[in-house]
Write an enzyme that holds these catalytic residues in place. Structure first.
Site, short mmCIF file in Angstrom:
data_model
loop_
_atom_site.label_atom_id
_atom_site.label_comp_id
_atom_site.label_asym_id
_atom_site.label_seq_id
_atom_site.Cartn_x
_atom_site.Cartn_y
_atom_site.Cartn_z
N THR A 182 0.88 -1.17 -0.05
CA THR A 182 0.15 -0.07 0.02
C THR A 182 0.76 1.20 -0.03
O THR A 182 1.86 1.31 0.57
CB THR A 182 -0.85 -0.12 1.24
OG1 THR A 182 -1.57 1.25 1.31
CG2 THR A 182 -0.16 -0.40 2.41
N ASP A 183 0.38 2.36 -0.54
CA ASP A 183 1.01 3.52 -0.52
C ASP A 183 1.15 4.18 0.99
O ASP A 183 1.97 5.07 1.11
CB ASP A 183 0.07 4.62 -1.04
CG ASP A 183 -1.42 4.87 -0.97
OD1 ASP A 183 -1.91 4.11 0.06
OD2 ASP A 183 -1.98 5.49 -1.48
N GLU A 184 0.34 3.67 1.87
CA GLU A 184 0.27 4.13 3.11
C GLU A 184 1.56 3.93 4.06
O GLU A 184 1.89 4.55 5.04
CB GLU A 184 -0.85 3.38 4.06
CG GLU A 184 -2.48 3.86 3.41
CD GLU A 184 -3.38 3.50 4.23
OE1 GLU A 184 -3.30 3.44 5.48
OE2 GLU A 184 -4.33 3.18 3.57
N TYR B 73 -1.61 -0.12 11.32
CA TYR B 73 -1.52 -0.84 9.78
C TYR B 73 -0.50 -0.53 8.90
O TYR B 73 0.20 -1.70 8.50
CB TYR B 73 -2.98 -0.50 9.25
CG TYR B 73 -3.32 -0.75 7.95
CD1 TYR B 73 -3.28 -2.17 7.15
CD2 TYR B 73 -3.12 0.37 6.63
CE1 TYR B 73 -3.25 -2.56 5.78
CE2 TYR B 73 -3.27 -0.23 5.35
CZ TYR B 73 -3.32 -1.51 4.98
OH TYR B 73 -3.31 -1.89 3.65
N LYS C 162 2.49 -3.22 7.32
CA LYS C 162 2.60 -3.31 6.04
C LYS C 162 3.87 -3.22 5.51
O LYS C 162 4.56 -3.92 4.91
CB LYS C 162 1.50 -2.57 5.24
CG LYS C 162 0.27 -3.18 5.27
CD LYS C 162 -0.12 -4.54 4.51
CE LYS C 162 0.20 -4.51 3.21
NZ LYS C 162 -0.05 -5.88 2.84
P1 NAD Z 1 -9.53 -7.59 2.96
O1 NAD Z 1 -9.60 -7.24 4.25
O2 NAD Z 1 -10.86 -7.42 2.17
O3 NAD Z 1 -9.08 -8.98 2.66
C1 NAD Z 1 -8.07 -9.56 3.38
C2 NAD Z 1 -8.18 -10.97 3.25
O4 NAD Z 1 -7.13 -11.83 3.73
C3 NAD Z 1 -9.47 -11.76 3.85
O5 NAD Z 1 -9.93 -12.59 2.79
C4 NAD Z 1 -8.87 -12.46 5.07
O6 NAD Z 1 -9.58 -13.54 5.41
C5 NAD Z 1 -7.56 -12.90 4.63
N1 NAD Z 1 -6.58 -13.09 5.74
C6 NAD Z 1 -6.52 -12.30 6.81
N2 NAD Z 1 -5.59 -12.61 7.71
C7 NAD Z 1 -5.23 -13.90 7.19
C8 NAD Z 1 -4.10 -14.88 7.40
N3 NAD Z 1 -3.39 -14.73 8.76
N4 NAD Z 1 -3.95 -15.90 6.75
C9 NAD Z 1 -4.55 -15.96 5.67
N5 NAD Z 1 -5.47 -15.22 5.18
C10 NAD Z 1 -5.72 -14.28 5.82
O7 NAD Z 1 -8.37 -6.53 2.18
P2 NAD Z 1 -8.13 -6.13 0.80
O8 NAD Z 1 -8.60 -4.55 0.50
O9 NAD Z 1 -8.57 -7.18 -0.34
O10 NAD Z 1 -6.56 -5.73 0.62
C11 NAD Z 1 -5.85 -7.00 0.06
C12 NAD Z 1 -4.23 -6.59 0.11
O11 NAD Z 1 -4.10 -5.37 -0.53
C13 NAD Z 1 -3.78 -6.20 1.54
O12 NAD Z 1 -2.72 -6.55 1.85
C14 NAD Z 1 -3.98 -4.66 1.53
O13 NAD Z 1 -2.99 -4.30 2.49
C15 NAD Z 1 -3.53 -4.27 0.30
N6 NAD Z 1 -3.78 -2.85 -0.31
C16 NAD Z 1 -5.45 -2.65 -0.12
C17 NAD Z 1 -6.01 -1.60 -0.58
C18 NAD Z 1 -7.17 -0.95 -0.34
O14 NAD Z 1 -7.75 0.04 -0.70
N7 NAD Z 1 -8.22 -2.16 -0.05
C19 NAD Z 1 -4.98 -0.61 -1.20
C20 NAD Z 1 -3.67 -1.05 -1.43
C21 NAD Z 1 -2.97 -1.98 -0.68
#
Ligand code: NAD
Length: 322
Positions: free
Chosen positions: A125-127, A149, A153
């Site tokens: 993430t950009d964060e 968070y 990350k």
């Molecule tokens: P989300 O919370 O919707 O999904 C996370 C998934 O990971 C869920 O299915 C959860 O059950 C699973 N999970 C959590 N802990 C786990 C573990 N210990 N073992 C196995 N599975 C596990 O998140 P998202 O929004 O889909 O984000 C996915 C990735 O993208 C993350 O790494 C997040 O940091 C990154 N990201 C998200 C955004 C955003 O805007 N949502 C932006 C940039 C990066």
């Protein structure tokens, strides 16, 4: 070809799996997919219903080294989406974030190293860069995370870099702005606001509403990840920037407009602790590899709002879920 998608039942991971299994990534056409997911409150097999029966599910934890030693070998690509992902929850309970985002990432990297997986992508993430008032971060900007968070990350990203440098693990890191799209858990701002308004409730707007985010459609994020899965260099970081830089006030206005609602639906609430003011990524590097955003914000947000309007059966059971 065999692809392991960790966190594949979440918002972004499930989009990647649905797209892959419906022929959206030609280089991976015909690949078999394993989804490994702990199915936390954010993991939802309903997100994968459109491709039901076309992937193998492992219900498990990326912190479980013994499980990973059985599951990871034989995969050609591992894409790690698994994370605790909600900043507000990280302020109230950071340990789950350290566990999954740092220890889980490291445990997965070790399993990939032991199994000699030829390609690993760490989704980030950009964060991790903190907050920037003007300009945009390049991939070599210092990591200055400001929330539990983003600190967790950043820890996972640094582990990925360490495995690339120390062991030569072919792992690349992607960093993206705020995603929007269908199947996003309704605690995040876009689905939270849309579903609250659909239920006739108010929406909570933090502080002065001046925090700025760079919005990326989930389909563009996943296409960026796919380019990195195909072409990324070990240890390298790749940015995926958005198509619309909006303050939370501007975003709220857009969502109200889409739903024919007005500011009487908005409740001003105390700002999030340590709330980052602005994020902005420079993604020149990825565009040089052929990436271009495919979804403009106007069409993307209209289609997204319509999706939540049409899919109450998906989000209704998730409202208030912990
Ligand atoms: P989300 O919370 O919707 O999904 C996370 C998934 O990971 C869920 O299915 C959860 O059950 C699973 N999970 C959590 N802990 C786990 C573990 N210990 N073992 C196995 N599975 C596990 O998140 P998202 O929004 O889909 O984000 C996915 C990735 O993208 C993350 O790494 C997040 O940091 C990154 N990201 C998200 C955004 C955003 O805007 N949502 C932006 C940039 C990066």
């Amino acid at each position: 070809m065999r692809i392991l998608v960790t966190g594949g039942a979440g918002f972004i991971g499930s989009h990647y799996v649905r797209t892959l299994l419906t022929g959206g990534y030609s280089a991976f056409a015909g690949a078999s997919v394993t989804v490994l997911d702990l199915l936390t409150y954010a993991g939802n097999l309903a997100n994968l219903e459109p491709v039901e029966g076309r992937y193998d599910l492992v219900h498990g934890d990326i912190c479980d080294a013994e499980l990973l030693a059985r599951v990871v070998p034989g995969h050609d690509v591992v894409v790690n989406f698994a994370a605790e992902s909600h900043v507000d929850r990280s302020i109230d309970g950071p340990s789950a974030f350290v566990r999954t985002n740092v220890l889980g990432t490291q445990t997965l990297l070790q399993a990939c190293l032991d199994a000699a997986v030829p390609k690993v992508v760490q989704v980030s993430t950009d964060e991790v860069y903190g907050s920037i008032d003007e300009g945009s971060w390049a991939e070599d900007a210092p990591l200055r995370p400001r929330s539990p968070y983003s600190a967790a990350k950043a820890g996972g990203d640094l582990m990925a870099r360490a495995y690339a440098v120390t062991h030569g693990l072919p792992v690349s890191i992607t960093r993206c702005g705020n995603n929007y799209g269908p199947y996003q858990f309704p605690e995040k701002v876009v689905p939270l606001f849309v579903t609250n308004i659909l239920e006739g409730r108010t929406v909570p707007l933090y502080g002065d509403g001046g925090n700025v985010r760079d919005w990326v459609h989930v389909d563009d994020h996943c296409r960026g990840i796919q380019i990195v899965a195909e072409q990324g260099e070990p240890g390298e970081v790749y940015h995926i920037a958005g198509t619309a830089e909006l303050s939370n006030l501007e975003l709220t206005q857009r969502l109200l407009d889409e739903l024919d609602a007005d500011w009487s639906s908005v409740e001003r609430v105390t700002d999030r602790k340590g709330h980052d003011r602005r994020y902005s990524l420079d993604d020149t590097k990825l565009r040089g590899m052929g990436y271009a955003a495919g979804t403009g914000f106007d069409e993307g947000i209209a289609a997204t709002v319509q999706w939540y309007v049409d899919n109450e059966a998906w989000w209704k059971p998730l409202k208030g879920a912990r």
